[in-house]
Design a protein around this motif. Structure first.
Motif, PDB file in Angstrom:
ATOM      1  N   MET A 201      45.027  51.921  53.321  1.00  0.00           N
ATOM      2  CA  MET A 201      43.924  50.970  53.218  1.00  0.00           C
ATOM      3  C   MET A 201      43.050  51.275  52.009  1.00  0.00           C
ATOM      4  SD  MET A 201      42.354  48.410  54.709  1.00  0.00           S
ATOM      5  CE  MET A 201      40.782  47.677  54.864  1.00  0.00           C
ATOM      6  N   ALA A 202      42.642  52.544  51.858  1.00  0.00           N
ATOM      7  CA  ALA A 202      41.736  52.908  50.767  1.00  0.00           C
ATOM      8  C   ALA A 202      42.358  52.673  49.384  1.00  0.00           C
ATOM      9  CB  ALA A 202      41.267  54.341  50.917  1.00  0.00           C
ATOM     10  N   PRO A 203      43.638  53.072  49.160  1.00  0.00           N
ATOM     11  CA  PRO A 203      44.195  52.803  47.830  1.00  0.00           C
ATOM     12  C   PRO A 203      44.256  51.310  47.509  1.00  0.00           C
ATOM     13  CG  PRO A 203      45.504  54.471  48.946  1.00  0.00           C
ATOM     14  CD  PRO A 203      44.517  53.929  49.951  1.00  0.00           C
ATOM     15  N   THR A 204      44.505  50.472  48.498  1.00  0.00           N
ATOM     16  CA  THR A 204      44.554  49.038  48.278  1.00  0.00           C
ATOM     17  C   THR A 204      43.172  48.519  47.890  1.00  0.00           C
ATOM     18  OG1 THR A 204      46.316  48.871  49.909  1.00  0.00           O
ATOM     19  CG2 THR A 204      45.212  46.837  49.285  1.00  0.00           C
ATOM     20  N   LEU A 205      42.150  48.971  48.573  1.00  0.00           N
ATOM     21  CA  LEU A 205      40.791  48.580  48.261  1.00  0.00           C
ATOM     22  C   LEU A 205      40.376  49.093  46.878  1.00  0.00           C
ATOM     23  CD1 LEU A 205      38.517  46.973  49.510  1.00  0.00           C
ATOM     24  CD2 LEU A 205      37.675  49.073  50.564  1.00  0.00           C
ATOM     25  N   LEU A 206      40.809  50.310  46.567  1.00  0.00           N
ATOM     26  CA  LEU A 206      40.519  50.894  45.259  1.00  0.00           C
ATOM     27  C   LEU A 206      41.217  50.104  44.148  1.00  0.00           C
ATOM     28  CD1 LEU A 206      39.084  53.192  43.823  1.00  0.00           C
ATOM     29  CD2 LEU A 206      41.106  54.612  44.218  1.00  0.00           C
ATOM     30  N   GLU A 207      42.466  49.739  44.383  1.00  0.00           N
ATOM     31  CA  GLU A 207      43.199  48.921  43.400  1.00  0.00           C
ATOM     32  C   GLU A 207      42.536  47.559  43.233  1.00  0.00           C
ATOM     33  OE1 GLU A 207      47.283  48.773  44.614  1.00  0.00           O
ATOM     34  OE2 GLU A 207      47.529  50.947  44.363  1.00  0.00           O
ATOM     35  N   LEU A 208      42.069  46.989  44.328  1.00  0.00           N
ATOM     36  CA  LEU A 208      41.368  45.705  44.267  1.00  0.00           C
ATOM     37  C   LEU A 208      40.097  45.828  43.417  1.00  0.00           C
ATOM     38  CD1 LEU A 208      41.075  42.743  45.195  1.00  0.00           C
ATOM     39  CD2 LEU A 208      39.806  43.619  47.175  1.00  0.00           C
ATOM     40  N   ALA A 209      39.379  46.921  43.583  1.00  0.00           N
ATOM     41  CA  ALA A 209      38.169  47.147  42.779  1.00  0.00           C
ATOM     42  C   ALA A 209      38.521  47.228  41.301  1.00  0.00           C
ATOM     43  CB  ALA A 209      37.455  48.416  43.231  1.00  0.00           C
ATOM     44  N   HIS A 210      39.587  47.972  40.966  1.00  0.00           N
ATOM     45  CA  HIS A 210      40.010  48.077  39.565  1.00  0.00           C
ATOM     46  C   HIS A 210      40.420  46.716  39.005  1.00  0.00           C
ATOM     47  CE1 HIS A 210      39.720  52.357  38.994  1.00  0.00           C
ATOM     48  NE2 HIS A 210      40.535  52.622  39.996  1.00  0.00           N
ATOM     49  N   TRP A 211      41.283  46.026  39.727  1.00  0.00           N
ATOM     50  CA  TRP A 211      41.792  44.738  39.229  1.00  0.00           C
ATOM     51  C   TRP A 211      40.694  43.681  39.140  1.00  0.00           C
ATOM     52  CZ3 TRP A 211      45.953  44.066  36.520  1.00  0.00           C
ATOM     53  CH2 TRP A 211      47.009  44.955  36.661  1.00  0.00           C
ATOM     54  N   SER A 212      39.809  43.656  40.125  1.00  0.00           N
ATOM     55  CA  SER A 212      38.740  42.655  40.076  1.00  0.00           C
ATOM     56  C   SER A 212      37.780  42.954  38.931  1.00  0.00           C
ATOM     57  CB  SER A 212      37.997  42.583  41.411  1.00  0.00           C
ATOM     58  OG  SER A 212      37.271  43.773  41.662  1.00  0.00           O
ATOM     59  N   THR A 213      37.540  44.222  38.662  1.00  0.00           N
ATOM     60  CA  THR A 213      36.682  44.591  37.528  1.00  0.00           C
ATOM     61  C   THR A 213      37.319  44.138  36.223  1.00  0.00           C
ATOM     62  OG1 THR A 213      35.761  46.467  38.716  1.00  0.00           O
ATOM     63  CG2 THR A 213      35.579  46.519  36.317  1.00  0.00           C
ATOM     64  N   TRP A 214      38.607  44.399  36.065  1.00  0.00           N
ATOM     65  CA  TRP A 214      39.296  43.976  34.844  1.00  0.00           C
ATOM     66  C   TRP A 214      39.282  42.456  34.704  1.00  0.00           C
ATOM     67  CZ3 TRP A 214      43.899  47.585  36.183  1.00  0.00           C
ATOM     68  CH2 TRP A 214      43.569  48.895  35.842  1.00  0.00           C
ATOM     69  N   ALA A 215      39.489  41.753  35.812  1.00  0.00           N
ATOM     70  CA  ALA A 215      39.502  40.289  35.768  1.00  0.00           C
ATOM     71  C   ALA A 215      38.127  39.739  35.377  1.00  0.00           C
ATOM     72  CB  ALA A 215      39.928  39.727  37.125  1.00  0.00           C
ATOM     73  N   VAL A 216      37.086  40.287  35.981  1.00  0.00           N
ATOM     74  CA  VAL A 216      35.733  39.828  35.655  1.00  0.00           C
ATOM     75  C   VAL A 216      35.408  40.152  34.198  1.00  0.00           C
ATOM     76  CG1 VAL A 216      33.279  40.166  36.141  1.00  0.00           C
ATOM     77  CG2 VAL A 216      34.882  39.866  38.019  1.00  0.00           C
ATOM     78  N   CYS A 217      35.783  41.345  33.747  1.00  0.00           N
ATOM     79  CA  CYS A 217      35.508  41.743  32.359  1.00  0.00           C
ATOM     80  C   CYS A 217      36.247  40.861  31.353  1.00  0.00           C
ATOM     81  CB  CYS A 217      35.868  43.200  32.139  1.00  0.00           C
ATOM     82  SG  CYS A 217      34.667  44.325  32.875  1.00  0.00           S
ATOM     83  N   ALA A 218      37.379  40.311  31.750  1.00  0.00           N
ATOM     84  CA  ALA A 218      38.136  39.443  30.849  1.00  0.00           C
ATOM     85  C   ALA A 218      37.364  38.172  30.514  1.00  0.00           C
ATOM     86  CB  ALA A 218      39.487  39.097  31.470  1.00  0.00           C
ATOM     87  N   VAL A 219      36.429  37.799  31.387  1.00  0.00           N
ATOM     88  CA  VAL A 219      35.672  36.559  31.167  1.00  0.00           C
ATOM     89  C   VAL A 219      34.159  36.770  31.217  1.00  0.00           C
ATOM     90  CG1 VAL A 219      37.541  35.102  32.051  1.00  0.00           C
ATOM     91  CG2 VAL A 219      35.783  35.931  33.626  1.00  0.00           C
ATOM     92  N   ILE A 220      33.724  38.009  31.206  1.00  0.00           N
ATOM     93  CA  ILE A 220      32.313  38.315  31.461  1.00  0.00           C
ATOM     94  C   ILE A 220      31.340  37.655  30.487  1.00  0.00           C
ATOM     95  CG2 ILE A 220      32.204  40.474  30.141  1.00  0.00           C
ATOM     96  CD1 ILE A 220      30.611  41.592  32.614  1.00  0.00           C
ATOM     97  N   LYS A 221      31.711  37.531  29.248  1.00  0.00           N
ATOM     98  CA  LYS A 221      30.799  36.958  28.247  1.00  0.00           C
ATOM     99  C   LYS A 221      31.024  35.465  28.025  1.00  0.00           C
ATOM    100  CE  LYS A 221      28.677  40.756  27.223  1.00  0.00           C
ATOM    101  NZ  LYS A 221      27.258  40.963  27.211  1.00  0.00           N
ATOM    102  N   LEU A 222      32.038  34.905  28.658  1.00  0.00           N
ATOM    103  CA  LEU A 222      32.322  33.481  28.458  1.00  0.00           C
ATOM    104  C   LEU A 222      31.179  32.569  28.892  1.00  0.00           C
ATOM    105  CD1 LEU A 222      36.140  33.214  29.236  1.00  0.00           C
ATOM    106  CD2 LEU A 222      34.985  33.596  27.043  1.00  0.00           C
ATOM    107  N   PRO A 223      30.500  32.804  30.027  1.00  0.00           N
ATOM    108  CA  PRO A 223      29.361  31.939  30.363  1.00  0.00           C
ATOM    109  C   PRO A 223      28.254  32.008  29.302  1.00  0.00           C
ATOM    110  CG  PRO A 223      30.034  33.193  32.288  1.00  0.00           C
ATOM    111  CD  PRO A 223      30.802  33.747  31.120  1.00  0.00           C
ATOM    112  N   GLN A 224      28.020  33.207  28.777  1.00  0.00           N
ATOM    113  CA  GLN A 224      27.008  33.368  27.736  1.00  0.00           C
ATOM    114  C   GLN A 224      27.428  32.641  26.459  1.00  0.00           C
ATOM    115  OE1 GLN A 224      23.909  35.516  27.977  1.00  0.00           O
ATOM    116  NE2 GLN A 224      23.677  33.827  26.566  1.00  0.00           N
TER     117      GLN A 224
END
Length: 175
Positions: free
Chosen positions: A1-24
């Motif tokens: 369970m924990a590694p899956t949640l940890l992987e989700l945190a990593h992947w979601s961070t990367w996904a958000v960072c890929a578009v983080i400045k686009l709204p600005q």
């Protein structure tokens, strides 16, 4: 369970960072103005990101620990170019480019320099946010500042801290 949640945190961070400045970027482009967006804040943020990226590369950390930084840096550079364009300061782009390029190499001349630079990153990050808040206070107008970008930034910061703590905790369990 924990590694899956940890992987989700990593992947979601990367996904958000890929578009983080686009709204600005979209807000600045749509308005044709950079009103309310602090150039000083963006330059400090960019300096902090470059120092962190250089530190990670210098010490040979795995790519997954800093993958989002080149993506954010590219978006920051594009945003900086638009801000300089709309503020009528396009000629400063070359100056800033030379300063950052020189700094990229100078901070690794000695080990203590890059170590000191990384220790100053928290201060640089805080100074960046304060510069943006000062700009907002002075202009009395949020102008083209994107609340979505700030929210996404808060999420990535929190998820990175949580993931780092979990990585340390999991690493200590295996020793």
């Amino acid at each position: 369970m924990a590694p899956t949640l940890l992987e989700l945190a990593h992947w979601s961070t990367w996904a958000v960072c890929a578009v983080i400045k686009l709204p600005q970027l979209a807000a600045v482009l749509a308005a044709g103005s950079a009103r309310g967006v602090s150039t000083s804040s963006l330059l400090l943020e960019l300096a902090g990101f470059l120092v962190f990226l250089r530190y990670q590369i210098y010490y040979g950390y795995p790519l997954q620990t800093y993958l989002e930084y080149p993506i954010i840096i590219a978006q920051d550079v594009i945003l900086l170019l638009f801000i300089l364009h709309f503020n009528g300061n396009k000629k400063r782009a070359l100056f800033y480019g030379v300063i950052f390029w020189g700094g990229w190499y100078m901070i690794t001349l000695r080990k203590w320099i890059i170590d000191l630079a990384l220790n100053l990153c928290t201060f640089i990050s805080a100074a960046s946010k304060l510069a943006q808040l000062r700009c907002l206070w002075q202009t009395k107008d949020s102008g083209q500042v994107s609340a979505l970008t700030w929210s996404m930034s808060a999420y990535t910061c929190a998820s990175k801290r949580w993931a780092a703590c979990k990585d340390i905790y999991n690493h200590n369990d295996y020793e």
